[in-house]
Scaffold this motif. Structure first.
Motif, short mmCIF file in Angstrom:
data_model
loop_
_atom_site.label_atom_id
_atom_site.label_comp_id
_atom_site.label_asym_id
_atom_site.label_seq_id
_atom_site.Cartn_x
_atom_site.Cartn_y
_atom_site.Cartn_z
N ILE A 1 0.84 -1.19 0.00
CA ILE A 1 0.00 0.00 0.00
C ILE A 1 0.88 1.25 0.00
CG2 ILE A 1 -1.71 1.30 1.32
CD1 ILE A 1 -2.72 -1.38 2.39
N ASP A 2 0.58 2.15 -0.91
CA ASP A 2 1.27 3.44 -0.98
C ASP A 2 0.54 4.39 -0.03
OD1 ASP A 2 2.21 5.98 -1.56
OD2 ASP A 2 2.26 5.64 -3.73
N PHE A 3 1.07 4.58 1.18
CA PHE A 3 0.40 5.36 2.20
C PHE A 3 0.28 6.84 1.83
CE2 PHE A 3 1.66 1.57 4.59
CZ PHE A 3 0.43 1.23 5.13
N ASP A 4 1.22 7.36 1.05
CA ASP A 4 1.12 8.75 0.59
C ASP A 4 -0.08 8.91 -0.33
OD1 ASP A 4 3.33 9.57 2.03
OD2 ASP A 4 4.72 9.20 0.36
N LEU A 5 -0.29 7.92 -1.21
CA LEU A 5 -1.43 7.94 -2.12
C LEU A 5 -2.74 7.86 -1.33
CD1 LEU A 5 -2.47 7.86 -5.08
CD2 LEU A 5 -2.29 5.38 -4.93
N VAL A 6 -2.77 7.03 -0.31
CA VAL A 6 -3.97 6.89 0.52
C VAL A 6 -4.26 8.20 1.26
CG1 VAL A 6 -5.01 5.68 2.47
CG2 VAL A 6 -3.69 4.40 0.79
N GLU A 7 -3.23 8.85 1.76
CA GLU A 7 -3.41 10.13 2.46
C GLU A 7 -4.02 11.17 1.53
OE1 GLU A 7 -3.48 12.39 5.75
OE2 GLU A 7 -2.65 10.38 5.74
N LYS A 8 -3.53 11.24 0.29
CA LYS A 8 -4.06 12.18 -0.71
C LYS A 8 -5.52 11.82 -1.05
CE LYS A 8 -3.52 15.48 -3.73
NZ LYS A 8 -3.62 16.85 -3.28
N TRP A 9 -5.79 10.51 -1.21
CA TRP A 9 -7.15 10.05 -1.51
C TRP A 9 -8.10 10.45 -0.38
CZ3 TRP A 9 -9.71 6.59 1.66
CH2 TRP A 9 -10.98 6.23 1.22
N LEU A 10 -7.67 10.24 0.86
CA LEU A 10 -8.51 10.56 2.02
C LEU A 10 -8.83 12.05 2.06
CD1 LEU A 10 -9.78 9.27 4.53
CD2 LEU A 10 -7.67 9.71 5.74
N GLU A 11 -7.85 12.86 1.78
CA GLU A 11 -8.05 14.31 1.75
C GLU A 11 -9.05 14.70 0.65
OE1 GLU A 11 -5.26 17.93 0.35
OE2 GLU A 11 -4.38 16.63 1.89
N ASN A 12 -8.87 14.15 -0.55
CA ASN A 12 -9.77 14.45 -1.66
C ASN A 12 -11.19 13.95 -1.40
OD1 ASN A 12 -7.81 15.74 -3.16
ND2 ASN A 12 -7.26 13.91 -4.29
N TYR A 13 -11.29 12.76 -0.79
CA TYR A 13 -12.60 12.18 -0.52
C TYR A 13 -13.40 13.06 0.43
CZ TYR A 13 -16.17 8.72 0.48
OH TYR A 13 -17.37 8.08 0.60
N ILE B 1 -17.66 3.02 -1.27
CA ILE B 1 -16.45 3.79 -1.03
C ILE B 1 -15.33 3.13 -1.80
CG2 ILE B 1 -14.83 4.66 0.70
CD1 ILE B 1 -18.04 3.52 2.05
N LYS B 2 -14.74 3.85 -2.74
CA LYS B 2 -13.65 3.32 -3.56
C LYS B 2 -12.32 3.74 -2.96
CE LYS B 2 -16.48 3.20 -7.62
NZ LYS B 2 -16.70 3.56 -8.98
N PHE B 3 -11.46 2.75 -2.73
CA PHE B 3 -10.15 2.98 -2.13
C PHE B 3 -9.06 2.94 -3.20
CE2 PHE B 3 -12.77 1.61 1.35
CZ PHE B 3 -12.30 2.33 2.44
N PRO B 4 -7.90 3.53 -2.94
CA PRO B 4 -6.79 3.50 -3.90
C PRO B 4 -5.92 2.24 -3.75
CG PRO B 4 -6.23 4.96 -2.11
CD PRO B 4 -7.63 4.47 -1.85
N PHE B 5 -6.44 1.22 -3.10
CA PHE B 5 -5.74 -0.07 -2.94
C PHE B 5 -6.81 -1.16 -2.89
CE2 PHE B 5 -6.53 1.68 1.26
CZ PHE B 5 -7.09 0.62 1.94
N GLU B 6 -6.37 -2.41 -3.05
CA GLU B 6 -7.32 -3.52 -3.03
C GLU B 6 -7.69 -3.86 -1.59
OE1 GLU B 6 -6.17 -6.81 -5.50
OE2 GLU B 6 -6.79 -5.68 -7.26
N VAL B 7 -8.90 -3.50 -1.24
CA VAL B 7 -9.41 -3.74 0.12
C VAL B 7 -9.45 -5.24 0.41
CG1 VAL B 7 -11.39 -3.37 1.66
CG2 VAL B 7 -10.79 -1.64 -0.01
#
Length: 130
Positions: free
Chosen positions: A10-22, A90-96
């Motif tokens: 999991i790219d945690f930086d990508l997840v952080e950006k996704w969470l902010e945008n969401y 809820i769509k995540f930037p990684f495979e849940v």
């Protein structure tokens, strides 16, 4: 012999950006009003999706993980001819499906916990509510 699918870290930086945008997405606010409200939280060990479903019983709620998304469905038959159905995806930037996912429902609040470190089944499935 089947080859195992490569599980990407999991790219945690990508997840952080996704969470902010969401959280800033106006469609999220609209769905909060039309369907049901959800909130997203992050701890050191997991991501938590909290859904406010006070008008539903736990038996009327389904939690499904499919590839990179979490689908929460609540169905209630209020009268014999009227079905009240609410759905949030809820769509995540990684495979849940590759993470351990658990859920509980207490006092009208559904909490779905997605582990950052523990691995899941790697396949689409329903998450059982206790």
């Amino acid at each position: 012999m089947k080859s195992k699918k490569n599980i990407q870290p999991i790219d945690f930086d990508l997840v952080e950006k996704w969470l902010e945008n969401y959280c800033l997405d106006p469609l999220t606010t609209q769905d909060d009003l039309i369907q049901f409200r959800i909130d997203l939280y992050e701890t050191d060990q997991e991501w938590i999706v909290e859904a406010l479903l006070s008008e539903f019983d736990s038996s009327e709620i389904k939690v499904y993980i499919e590839e990179k998304q979490l689908v929460i469905t609540a169905d209630k038959v209020s009268t014999p001819s009227k079905l009240q159905k609410r759905v949030r995806t809820i769509k995540f930037p990684f495979e849940v499906i590759n993470q351990k996912v658990t859920a509980n429902y207490i006092n009208g609040i559904l909490e779905v916990h997605i582990s950052k470190s523990e691995k899941g089944l790697g396949k689409n499935c329903y998450i059982t509510l206790p």
